[in-house]
Design a protein around this motif. Structure first.
Motif, mmCIF file in Angstrom:
data_model
loop_
_atom_site.group_PDB
_atom_site.id
_atom_site.type_symbol
_atom_site.label_atom_id
_atom_site.label_comp_id
_atom_site.label_asym_id
_atom_site.label_seq_id
_atom_site.Cartn_x
_atom_site.Cartn_y
_atom_site.Cartn_z
ATOM 1 N N MET A 1 -3.879 -0.527 6.242
ATOM 2 C CA MET A 1 -2.491 -0.062 6.277
ATOM 3 C C MET A 1 -2.409 1.387 5.829
ATOM 4 N N GLY A 2 -1.395 2.096 6.305
ATOM 5 C CA GLY A 2 -1.167 3.436 5.795
ATOM 6 C C GLY A 2 -0.456 4.348 6.767
ATOM 7 N N ASP A 3 -0.360 5.607 6.349
ATOM 8 C CA ASP A 3 0.225 6.664 7.158
ATOM 9 C C ASP A 3 -0.908 7.289 7.962
ATOM 10 N N VAL B 1 0.865 -1.174 0.000
ATOM 11 C CA VAL B 1 0.000 0.000 0.000
ATOM 12 C C VAL B 1 0.905 1.228 0.000
ATOM 13 N N LEU B 2 0.664 2.143 -0.939
ATOM 14 C CA LEU B 2 1.480 3.351 -1.059
ATOM 15 C C LEU B 2 0.668 4.582 -0.691
ATOM 16 N N GLN B 3 1.348 5.571 -0.126
ATOM 17 C CA GLN B 3 0.773 6.900 0.062
ATOM 18 C C GLN B 3 1.635 7.903 -0.703
ATOM 19 N N GLU B 4 0.997 8.999 -1.128
ATOM 20 C CA GLU B 4 1.641 10.046 -1.932
ATOM 21 C C GLU B 4 2.259 9.457 -3.199
ATOM 22 N N ALA B 5 1.491 8.583 -3.847
ATOM 23 C CA ALA B 5 1.958 7.935 -5.071
ATOM 24 C C ALA B 5 1.640 8.753 -6.329
ATOM 25 N N ASP B 6 0.838 9.806 -6.182
ATOM 26 C CA ASP B 6 0.496 10.672 -7.310
ATOM 27 C C ASP B 6 0.934 12.097 -7.001
ATOM 28 N N ARG B 7 1.174 12.860 -8.057
ATOM 29 C CA ARG B 7 1.484 14.274 -7.859
ATOM 30 C C ARG B 7 0.272 14.984 -7.259
ATOM 31 N N ARG B 8 0.526 16.047 -6.544
ATOM 32 C CA ARG B 8 -0.542 16.674 -5.762
ATOM 33 C C ARG B 8 -1.404 17.624 -6.584
ATOM 34 N N PHE B 9 -0.813 18.254 -7.600
ATOM 35 C CA PHE B 9 -1.537 19.284 -8.346
ATOM 36 C C PHE B 9 -1.593 18.922 -9.828
ATOM 37 N N GLY B 10 -2.297 19.769 -10.598
ATOM 38 C CA GLY B 10 -2.393 19.552 -12.038
ATOM 39 C C GLY B 10 -3.162 18.293 -12.369
ATOM 40 N N ARG B 11 -2.598 17.477 -13.255
ATOM 41 C CA ARG B 11 -3.279 16.246 -13.673
ATOM 42 C C ARG B 11 -3.136 15.132 -12.645
ATOM 43 N N MET C 1 -4.715 3.853 3.305
ATOM 44 C CA MET C 1 -5.162 5.168 3.764
ATOM 45 C C MET C 1 -4.005 6.099 4.075
ATOM 46 N N HIS C 2 -4.313 7.390 4.091
ATOM 47 C CA HIS C 2 -3.406 8.438 4.558
ATOM 48 C C HIS C 2 -4.277 9.450 5.278
ATOM 49 N N LEU C 3 -4.196 9.461 6.608
ATOM 50 C CA LEU C 3 -5.152 10.232 7.399
ATOM 51 C C LEU C 3 -4.747 11.688 7.552
ATOM 52 N N ASP C 4 -5.699 12.474 8.043
ATOM 53 C CA ASP C 4 -5.577 13.924 8.175
ATOM 54 C C ASP C 4 -4.544 14.324 9.223
ATOM 55 N N LEU C 5 -4.038 15.539 9.094
ATOM 56 C CA LEU C 5 -3.131 16.084 10.110
ATOM 57 C C LEU C 5 -3.879 16.482 11.377
ATOM 58 N N SER C 6 -5.168 16.742 11.262
ATOM 59 C CA SER C 6 -5.988 17.139 12.407
ATOM 60 C C SER C 6 -6.435 15.916 13.196
ATOM 61 N N GLN D 1 -8.793 8.668 -12.175
ATOM 62 C CA GLN D 1 -8.189 9.649 -13.068
ATOM 63 C C GLN D 1 -7.251 8.903 -14.010
ATOM 64 N N HIS D 2 -7.206 9.334 -15.241
ATOM 65 C CA HIS D 2 -6.504 8.573 -16.280
ATOM 66 C C HIS D 2 -5.017 8.393 -15.977
ATOM 67 N N ASP D 3 -4.347 9.449 -15.520
ATOM 68 C CA ASP D 3 -2.896 9.386 -15.334
ATOM 69 C C ASP D 3 -2.482 9.006 -13.915
ATOM 70 N N SER D 4 -3.441 8.916 -13.015
ATOM 71 C CA SER D 4 -3.119 8.628 -11.613
ATOM 72 C C SER D 4 -3.000 7.129 -11.371
ATOM 73 N N MET D 5 -2.200 6.783 -10.361
ATOM 74 C CA MET D 5 -2.119 5.392 -9.954
ATOM 75 C C MET D 5 -3.227 5.056 -8.968
ATOM 76 N N GLY D 6 -3.587 6.005 -8.115
ATOM 77 C CA GLY D 6 -4.533 5.708 -7.041
ATOM 78 C C GLY D 6 -5.587 6.776 -6.871
ATOM 79 N N TRP D 7 -5.903 7.047 -5.612
ATOM 80 C CA TRP D 7 -6.977 7.976 -5.239
ATOM 81 C C TRP D 7 -6.461 8.812 -4.091
ATOM 82 N N HIS D 8 -6.351 10.130 -4.324
ATOM 83 C CA HIS D 8 -5.740 11.031 -3.345
ATOM 84 C C HIS D 8 -4.358 10.525 -2.921
ATOM 85 N N GLY D 9 -3.625 9.963 -3.883
ATOM 86 C CA GLY D 9 -2.262 9.506 -3.612
ATOM 87 C C GLY D 9 -2.152 8.120 -3.035
#
Length: 237
Positions: free
Chosen positions: A162-164, A44-54, A130-135, A78-86
């Motif tokens: 699993m996740g951050d 399971v990966l987190q931050e696997a996609d770029r944050r902005f743009g496509r 998953m990758h949970l919120d800072l709050s 999304q076409h170019d993304s590996m996952g969902w929200h990274g």
């Protein structure tokens, strides 16, 4: 009657920070080489996609194919993304992907969860990434929503989460929600990769899975590839 043969498999969770290492260089091949060191069946990966743009994947499919034995679970968001929200899930080529989905959760920052039903040696398991919120308040709300879904899944098949978690505390907070029905493994300190001080990355499992071993993957390559170290665990069904 002879005993049923148990299934043994290894999983890992890794925040790859968009493939930007502690040297501030984006190097996706280095991340894939770290995964090769771990040699898990499911990642399971987190931050696997770029944050902005496509928001395209930082691990292009041709690199994953060339430098690993994994394929990405297709979430078709999304076409170019590996996952969902990274968040993404990689599986070894011989693992069957029976079902996959994205999960909307309450959030302050844009967050989401990915899930898949996977077939390993003729048995199925459910995996949530998953990758949970800072709050802290939103982390608890997110943990409650995820646990409700994972509880439904584990009534039908063994389930992993699993996740951050972004939880600096070792108890309380979102652990109060996850710990009601799942075992939260203490794999060790995973952040910051050069001098680990916090156990932000976690693996959790339902009672239908037996944890054989777990830990943090520490290597010179992992210390450079991201600001998080990967965590791993071995299970028997």
């Amino acid at each position: 009657m002879p005993e049923a043969q148990s299934t043994h498999f290894k999983v890992a969770s890794y925040n790859i920070r968009k493939a930007i290492g502690t040297d501030r260089v984006r190097n996706p091949v280095r991340v894939l080489n770290v995964l090769r060191e771990i040699d898990a069946d499911i990642v399971v990966l987190q931050e696997a996609d770029r944050r902005f743009g496509r928001r395209e994947s930082v691990l292009p499919p041709f690199l994953v194919e060339r430098h690993s034995h994994y394929r990405a679970v297709p979430f078709d968001v999304q076409h170019d993304s590996m996952g969902w929200h990274g968040n993404a899930i990689l599986v070894r080529s011989d693992i069957e992907v029976a079902h996959h989905d994205i999960v909307h959760i309450p959030y302050l920052e844009p967050r989401g969860v990915v899930t898949a039903r996977l077939g390993i040696a003729g048995q199925e398991i459910s995996v949530f990434g998953m990758h949970l919120d800072l709050s802290g308040l939103w982390r608890k709300r997110q943990a409650r929503a995820i646990t409700d879904l994972a509880e439904q899944a584990q009534s039908e098949r063994p389930t992993l989460m699993m996740g951050d978690l972004n939880e600096w505390r070792t108890s309380g907070g979102c652990f109060n929600e996850f710990g009601k029905h799942f075992t939260v493994l203490d794999c060790g300190r995973s952040f910051h990769s050069r001098r680990p001080v916090a156990k932000l990355d976690r693996i959790m499992h339902c009672p239908r899975l037996r944890a054989v071993d777990c830990g943090v993957h520490e290597s010179s390559l992992a210390a450079q590839a991201s600001d998080h170290l990967p965590v791993w665990a071995e299970f028997r069904l």
